[in-house]
Design a protein around this motif. Structure first.
Motif, PDB file in Angstrom:
ATOM      1  N   CYS A  33      41.923  38.494  59.336  1.00  0.00           N
ATOM      2  CA  CYS A  33      41.614  39.196  60.452  1.00  0.00           C
ATOM      3  C   CYS A  33      40.359  40.497  60.399  1.00  0.00           C
ATOM      4  N   CYS A  36      42.344  44.063  61.613  1.00  0.00           N
ATOM      5  CA  CYS A  36      43.348  44.743  60.968  1.00  0.00           C
ATOM      6  C   CYS A  36      43.325  44.373  59.485  1.00  0.00           C
ATOM      7  N   CYS A  47      45.448  36.657  65.136  1.00  0.00           N
ATOM      8  CA  CYS A  47      46.376  37.581  64.282  1.00  0.00           C
ATOM      9  C   CYS A  47      47.602  37.943  65.077  1.00  0.00           C
ATOM     10  N   CYS A  50      48.097  42.090  64.946  1.00  0.00           N
ATOM     11  CA  CYS A  50      47.359  42.968  65.805  1.00  0.00           C
ATOM     12  C   CYS A  50      46.951  42.487  67.065  1.00  0.00           C
TER      13      CYS A  50
HETATM   14 ZN    ZN Z   1      44.733  41.637  62.940  1.00  0.00          ZN
END
Ligand code: ZN
Length: 133
Positions: A33, A36, A47, A50
């Motif tokens: 990701c 994050c 993801c 997040c």
């Molecule tokens: Zn993420």
């Protein structure tokens, strides 16, 4: 009549396409990701840590260690004669990612044994596999 055609993964999938694109170039890559830095493996575009759709394919070293394994004794597909060993490999550079592979026969493995990726070509599709390093 049973098919002896090996099982071929879909390579044009939004979640896994980049994995097979990298493999075609002889490179192992995992999905991360961009927001994050979570490891998204099994590969997926979204993801779930997040909520971002912004990810990237990260080339990795292609080395790891045995995390777990099992020996398959009951044949489930004519292209994969038994026995064979299914191994779960934890990547050296991204331990949150564990990839599976198939080794011939009954392998005498131990947790932590070093492994190295190689690429099996099945009908023009490169599939990452593992062998003892
Ligand atoms: Zn993420």
């Amino acid at each position: 009549m049973e098919s002896t055609t090996p099982l071929i993964p879909a390579t044009d999938d939004i979640d896994t396409g980049g994995f097979f694109d990298a493999a075609r170039r002889g490179q192992l890559a995992i999905r991360l990701c961009n927001r994050c830095d979570a490891v998204l493996h099994m590969p997926r575009a979204y993801c779930h840590y997040c909520g971002s759709w912004d990810g990237r394919w990260q080339p990795v070293a292609g080395t790891g260690s045995v995390y777990s394994w099992t020996v398959v004794e009951h044949q489930v597909h004519p292209s994969y004669p038994v026995p064979y060993t299914v191994v779960l490999v934890e990547l050296d550079d991204y331990p949150a990612a564990r990839l599976i592979g198939r080794l011939p026969g009954r392998q005498d493995l131990a947790p932590g044994q070093p492994m190295r990726v190689w690429f099996e070509t099945i009908d023009d599709v490169a599939v990452p596999q593992w062998r003892l390093a």
